[in-house]
Design a protein around this motif. Sequence first.
Motif, PDB file in Angstrom:
ATOM      1  N   SER A 324     -62.417  57.123 111.833  1.00 11.40           N
ATOM      2  CA  SER A 324     -62.269  55.857 111.116  1.00 11.40           C
ATOM      3  C   SER A 324     -61.005  55.138 111.565  1.00 11.40           C
ATOM      4  O   SER A 324     -60.046  55.766 112.059  1.00 11.40           O
ATOM      5  CB  SER A 324     -62.216  56.092 109.605  1.00 11.40           C
ATOM      6  OG  SER A 324     -60.964  56.634 109.229  1.00 11.40           O
ATOM      7  N   MET A 325     -60.968  53.827 111.379  1.00  7.91           N
ATOM      8  CA  MET A 325     -59.790  53.057 111.782  1.00  7.91           C
ATOM      9  C   MET A 325     -58.552  53.535 111.034  1.00  7.91           C
ATOM     10  O   MET A 325     -57.486  53.738 111.640  1.00  7.91           O
ATOM     11  CB  MET A 325     -60.003  51.559 111.533  1.00  7.91           C
ATOM     12  CG  MET A 325     -58.775  50.726 111.876  1.00  7.91           C
ATOM     13  SD  MET A 325     -58.916  48.978 111.512  1.00  7.91           S
ATOM     14  CE  MET A 325     -59.945  48.433 112.854  1.00  7.91           C
ATOM     15  N   LEU A 326     -58.668  53.737 109.727  1.00  3.78           N
ATOM     16  CA  LEU A 326     -57.506  54.178 108.959  1.00  3.78           C
ATOM     17  C   LEU A 326     -57.010  55.533 109.453  1.00  3.78           C
ATOM     18  O   LEU A 326     -55.812  55.737 109.662  1.00  3.78           O
ATOM     19  CB  LEU A 326     -57.852  54.248 107.471  1.00  3.78           C
ATOM     20  CG  LEU A 326     -56.739  54.771 106.550  1.00  3.78           C
ATOM     21  CD1 LEU A 326     -55.479  53.916 106.670  1.00  3.78           C
ATOM     22  CD2 LEU A 326     -57.220  54.813 105.090  1.00  3.78           C
ATOM     23  N   ASP A 327     -57.927  56.467 109.669  1.00  8.67           N
ATOM     24  CA  ASP A 327     -57.521  57.791 110.140  1.00  8.67           C
ATOM     25  C   ASP A 327     -56.880  57.729 111.520  1.00  8.67           C
ATOM     26  O   ASP A 327     -55.956  58.487 111.821  1.00  8.67           O
ATOM     27  CB  ASP A 327     -58.722  58.737 110.161  1.00  8.67           C
ATOM     28  CG  ASP A 327     -59.157  59.164 108.763  1.00  8.67           C
ATOM     29  OD1 ASP A 327     -58.344  59.037 107.828  1.00  8.67           O
ATOM     30  OD2 ASP A 327     -60.314  59.612 108.610  1.00  8.67           O
ATOM     31  N   SER A 328     -57.362  56.828 112.367  1.00  6.04           N
ATOM     32  CA  SER A 328     -56.762  56.705 113.700  1.00  6.04           C
ATOM     33  C   SER A 328     -55.336  56.167 113.603  1.00  6.04           C
ATOM     34  O   SER A 328     -54.445  56.604 114.343  1.00  6.04           O
ATOM     35  CB  SER A 328     -57.621  55.811 114.599  1.00  6.04           C
ATOM     36  OG  SER A 328     -57.526  54.449 114.235  1.00  6.04           O
ATOM     37  N   PHE A 341     -51.357  51.565 103.086  1.00  6.75           N
ATOM     38  CA  PHE A 341     -52.429  50.565 103.215  1.00  6.75           C
ATOM     39  C   PHE A 341     -53.287  50.504 101.953  1.00  6.75           C
ATOM     40  O   PHE A 341     -54.426  50.078 101.984  1.00  6.75           O
ATOM     41  CB  PHE A 341     -53.290  50.896 104.446  1.00  6.75           C
ATOM     42  CG  PHE A 341     -52.504  50.890 105.724  1.00  6.75           C
ATOM     43  CD1 PHE A 341     -52.227  49.707 106.382  1.00  6.75           C
ATOM     44  CD2 PHE A 341     -51.987  52.072 106.244  1.00  6.75           C
ATOM     45  CE1 PHE A 341     -51.483  49.697 107.548  1.00  6.75           C
ATOM     46  CE2 PHE A 341     -51.244  52.081 107.402  1.00  6.75           C
ATOM     47  CZ  PHE A 341     -50.978  50.888 108.068  1.00  6.75           C
ATOM     48  N   ALA A 342     -52.665  50.914 100.830  1.00  9.98           N
ATOM     49  CA  ALA A 342     -53.375  50.899  99.550  1.00  9.98           C
ATOM     50  C   ALA A 342     -53.173  49.590  98.802  1.00  9.98           C
ATOM     51  O   ALA A 342     -54.027  49.183  98.002  1.00  9.98           O
ATOM     52  CB  ALA A 342     -52.919  52.072  98.683  1.00  9.98           C
ATOM     53  N   THR A 343     -52.069  48.923  99.058  1.00 17.49           N
ATOM     54  CA  THR A 343     -51.789  47.636  98.409  1.00 17.49           C
ATOM     55  C   THR A 343     -51.387  46.618  99.461  1.00 17.49           C
ATOM     56  O   THR A 343     -50.937  46.980 100.560  1.00 17.49           O
ATOM     57  CB  THR A 343     -50.667  47.757  97.375  1.00 17.49           C
ATOM     58  OG1 THR A 343     -49.426  48.054  98.062  1.00 17.49           O
ATOM     59  CG2 THR A 343     -50.978  48.849  96.352  1.00 17.49           C
ATOM     60  N   LEU A 344     -51.497  45.343  99.125  1.00 17.04           N
ATOM     61  CA  LEU A 344     -51.152  44.282 100.059  1.00 17.04           C
ATOM     62  C   LEU A 344     -49.671  44.330 100.414  1.00 17.04           C
ATOM     63  O   LEU A 344     -49.297  44.196 101.580  1.00 17.04           O
ATOM     64  CB  LEU A 344     -51.511  42.918  99.462  1.00 17.04           C
ATOM     65  CG  LEU A 344     -51.201  41.692 100.335  1.00 17.04           C
ATOM     66  CD1 LEU A 344     -51.953  41.770 101.656  1.00 17.04           C
ATOM     67  CD2 LEU A 344     -51.548  40.404  99.591  1.00 17.04           C
ATOM     68  N   GLU A 345     -48.836  44.554  99.420  1.00 13.93           N
ATOM     69  CA  GLU A 345     -47.396  44.584  99.661  1.00 13.93           C
ATOM     70  C   GLU A 345     -47.013  45.727 100.595  1.00 13.93           C
ATOM     71  O   GLU A 345     -46.220  45.557 101.531  1.00 13.93           O
ATOM     72  CB  GLU A 345     -46.657  44.732  98.326  1.00 13.93           C
ATOM     73  CG  GLU A 345     -45.143  44.697  98.472  1.00 13.93           C
ATOM     74  CD  GLU A 345     -44.432  44.824  97.122  1.00 13.93           C
ATOM     75  OE1 GLU A 345     -43.184  44.855  97.135  1.00 13.93           O
ATOM     76  OE2 GLU A 345     -45.114  44.893  96.083  1.00 13.93           O
ATOM     77  N   ALA A 346     -47.607  46.908 100.378  1.00 17.83           N
ATOM     78  CA  ALA A 346     -47.301  48.054 101.233  1.00 17.83           C
ATOM     79  C   ALA A 346     -47.799  47.818 102.658  1.00 17.83           C
ATOM     80  O   ALA A 346     -47.123  48.176 103.635  1.00 17.83           O
ATOM     81  CB  ALA A 346     -47.931  49.314 100.651  1.00 17.83           C
ATOM     82  N   LEU A 367     -54.365  43.338 108.074  1.00 22.68           N
ATOM     83  CA  LEU A 367     -53.097  43.983 108.397  1.00 22.68           C
ATOM     84  C   LEU A 367     -53.323  45.351 109.044  1.00 22.68           C
ATOM     85  O   LEU A 367     -52.672  45.708 110.030  1.00 22.68           O
ATOM     86  CB  LEU A 367     -52.254  44.130 107.131  1.00 22.68           C
ATOM     87  CG  LEU A 367     -51.704  42.808 106.556  1.00 22.68           C
ATOM     88  CD1 LEU A 367     -51.255  42.996 105.117  1.00 22.68           C
ATOM     89  CD2 LEU A 367     -50.556  42.302 107.419  1.00 22.68           C
ATOM     90  N   LEU A 368     -54.269  46.121 108.486  1.00 16.79           N
ATOM     91  CA  LEU A 368     -54.600  47.419 109.074  1.00 16.79           C
ATOM     92  C   LEU A 368     -55.097  47.247 110.509  1.00 16.79           C
ATOM     93  O   LEU A 368     -54.722  48.011 111.406  1.00 16.79           O
ATOM     94  CB  LEU A 368     -55.662  48.117 108.223  1.00 16.79           C
ATOM     95  CG  LEU A 368     -56.205  49.441 108.780  1.00 16.79           C
ATOM     96  CD1 LEU A 368     -55.095  50.487 108.847  1.00 16.79           C
ATOM     97  CD2 LEU A 368     -57.378  49.942 107.942  1.00 16.79           C
TER      98      LEU A 368
END
Length: 508
Positions: A324-328, A341-346, A367-368
């Motif tokens: 997955s993109m997040l895992d990569s 990548f759980a919130t917009l601010e983070a 952003l991700l």
Amino acid sequence: MSDINDSTQSQLQEENKLIAQRLEKLDAIKARRNAYPNHLRRTHTADELLSQFNEQTKEELVGTNQAITVVGRVISRRGPFITIQDESNTVQAYLGKALQKTCEDWGLLDLGDIVGCVGILAKSGKGQLYCEIFKEEDFIILNKTLRPLPDQWSGLADQEVKYRQRYVDLIVSAETRNTFKIRSNIISQIRSFLTQRGFMEVETPMLQTIPGGATARPFETHHNAMDINMFLRIAPELYLKRLVVGGFEKVFEINRNFRNEGTSTRHNPEFTMLEWYQAYADYNDLMDTTEDMLRHLAVSVLGTTTITYADEEYDLSQPFERLSMLDSVLQYNSQFTKDDFATLEAAQKAAKSIGVEPKSTWGIGKLLTEVFEETVEEKLKGPIFITEYPAEVSPLARRNDNNSEITDRFEFFISGREIGNGFSELNDPIDQAERFKSQVAEKDAGDDEAMFYDEDYIHALEYGLPPTAGEGLGIDRLVMFFTNSQTIKDVILFPHMKPVAPKVAEEE
């Protein structure tokens, strides 16, 4: 600089001298006959001679008295022997002793000339086949070339001249010719692979009133008769899916696309794509098909599933990785966690930490994606499918059933380069309309690559698009991988180049 100019001037003077000499020889031919005859028909190509007669001995060939006619370009000359190159290979010709001082065309011959030879097939003491010519009229210059060729063995040293004058590059470089033979075979094998699986090849418009199917800046033109602006297509996707709506359940197109973007080692404004769509399938089926297709191409075109590219070895017989993109992003950025990548601010903070300046319209998904493109993409050796692309950057892909923020989409990478993009198609007309509207908002905010609103496509979806999966595969980048080419210009016969100024053109 003066020394360089003097050297260039000297080269030009020498070339002009050679051209003048060749023009004199052309005039001598014209004084005797038509200088550009078209009556000679060959009996064998060079490869056909090798395959049919190479195993016969010198004595056996004498006994057959095999008459042949060969044609091609003269690439070397040694006394009464010349080497002729046709598309398939090379073969020698020998001017009989009785003709060596009297054959007029032989006396006017230069390297690069295109000739025809009629004679008897023979074999030299070194085992090389050649055509022995016995009559003066059986050796004829078919085209007296006016410009001298570069050195046959070094080829075109100047890369820019190599791309601008591809015709010369093809004459002198067997490697270049082989690259484009492989390219042609790849396209042929793709057609065979898909048609054998029940897909129908179709053609869709290159001129479109609304450019769609991808996020890219289009080329714009004007249709005079209809007095409307039109665009060269950036992708055939929306038309191909209209065909699935119409009842063609498996379609593909090998298509030319045009994107008004910069050039690089992997980008050309005009490029070739394969796109295929299959009803009642999802993106997992596409990944399976992609694996099968690449293995088929490797075996049928190269005879092996092991390919070397940029000094790295790739074994296509093994299962392709899926991540997955997040895992990569987490795998290649140990400083990040899922919470980043759980919130917009983070996510904004994470992007800034690697030098990406977020825009006010960007959500977590965008952003991700930016972090992925900056820190991961070029590190992906592959072959690998990166999955679960954010919905925010996937306006045509179906949302995942378990997480509406991501889509059932992948991009396929080899050696840090995106080769393919596929997904389960969005077939909800209401959701698609909303995503088009979001794209229009992006365009209004200054993104000239965002999509237009395509009302007719929404109209088509309202008639019902079956559950469908579709993929685009970059032919040019695929050929780069199969031929170990480091720049896209090496696999496009006539890559786009800026026009040269007249003085520079003259020096070239």
